[in-house]
Motif scaffolding. Structure first.
Motif: not given
Length: 372
Positions: A244-262
């Motif tokens: 979530s971000v402070k500008a939109r406190p009532n919204e939750v966004f979703h994502a998946k891990v795409k890249r890992m540094a290793g």
């Protein structure tokens, strides 16, 4: 008189001997009582059977949103701004014209190169025609010497090489002139404009300290998070995250891990992971700080005990195992802690009997009584 003195001496000696006997008896009795007090007492404890399980925890950590593509656009050559077709906030497509620059010296160089090219083309045409005539004439024996024909061929080849050089020079200047048109390298949004009409621009550090434009692809954002070393073993590609971000406190966004540094950052001792965010709706902005929540399930089962069964002492961390009616301290390493339960790693096996509420008062090696 002597008889009385003898009786007095015997009496004093008897009293002294009696005192020694009484003192010895008292000391012996005191030592016996101390030994009785030092004898180990049997403590009654409640126990649990050690079991394995899958523990899932959540990590809450800040992350940063950035544009997946962004670039500073500078002028390729020193020039002046003649025309601008975009401004801050303009949506542009790849190849779209952003600005037209003016460099009179480049135009003059191109005109001169064009003249040299045409002149050399004429010279080559003449030398080629001369060689072709000599070659045709030489078909009649005795008319043209071989040496004369060879010289004509060499002149033609030399003129052709000079012509190719003139073409390359003209193309180089023409390509440079094409740089006077600044175009977008990809689809995006102009977020910064540092120029005005008539401004002097040039390559970075040579003509301009600041870029002409800053272009960002804001439709796809990149969420970057630094994961502490202790949690890296629980992450993998496609791990689900929410933020979530402070500008939109009532919204939750979703994502998946795409890249890992290793690898770990040597300064933060953390691994960088990245997620791609579809921002077609333009709800998010590059530069925002996101509060990221990542679920961290175990990849394999581990020993899990109540937090009360773990003793965290200054010198050691241990659990108390009951073996043949006696307490045994077993050193362990502490893992994650979730909802009053904690992971432990050590010389243990499934089914071991552990004290449910352990403490240093349950002494190592002392007998214990298991509560029914």
């Amino acid at each position: 008189m002597k008889s009385a003195h003898l009786k007095y001496t015997v009496l004093v000696a008897g009293i002294f001997v009696s005192s020694i006997i009484l003192y010895s008896c008292g000391t012996s009795e005191a030592k016996t009582e101390e030994k009785k007090e030092a004898a180990p007492t049997i403590t009654t404890v409640e126990t649990i059977a050690l079991e394995k399980g899958i523990m899932s925890s959540a990590l809450q950590i800040p992350g940063e949103l950035t544009a997946k593509q962004d670039v500073d656009l500078y002028a390729k050559v020193n020039s002046f701004v003649r025309q601008m077709t975009v401004d801050v906030g303009s949506e542009v497509k790849a190849g779209q014209l952003l600005a037209v620059l003016d460099a009179p010296e480049i135009t003059a160089q191109l005109t001169a190169a064009s003249s040299r090219l045409k002149s050399q083309e004429a010279v080559y045409i003449a030398s080629k025609a001369n060689y072709d005539r000599l070659l045709q004439t030489s078909q009649t024996p005795g008319t043209i010497s071989p040496n004369e024909l060879d010289q004509a061929l060499a002149r033609k080849n030399a003129d052709m090489a000079i012509l190719e050089a003139a073409k390359a020079n003209y193309k180089e200047i023409a390509d440079t002139k094409n740089y006077l048109e600044v175009r977008a390298p990809f689809d995006g949004t102009i977020s910064v404009r540092n120029i005005s009409l008539g401004a002097y621009v040039g390559p970075s550090g040579k003509g301009s300290e600041k870029p002409m434009f800053f272009l960002q692809n804001q439709r796809i954002l990149r969420l970057a998070v630094a994961i502490p070393e202790v949690y890296t073993a629980y992450l993998s590609n496609n791990t689900e995250v929410s933020f979530s971000v402070k500008a939109r406190p009532n919204e939750v966004f979703h994502a998946k891990v795409k890249r890992m540094a290793g690898s770990l950052d040597t300064r933060l001792r953390a691994e960088r992971i990245e997620m791609d965010i579809d921002n077609s709706a333009k709800k998010l902005l590059p530069g925002m700080v996101a509060e990221v929540k990542i679920t961290l399930p175990s990849k394999e089962s581990t020993f899990i005990v109540p937090k009360s069964a773990l003793v965290v002492a200054p010198e050691r961390v241990f659990v108390v195992r009951v073996v043949n009616g006696k307490a045994e301290w077993v050193d362990v390493q502490k893992g994650r802690e979730v909802d009053g339960n904690v992971e432990i790693f050590g010389d243990l096996k499934q089914g071991d009997t552990l004290v449910k509420v352990a403490s240093e008062e349950v002494r190592n090696g002392f007998p214990v009584n298991i509560a029914k």
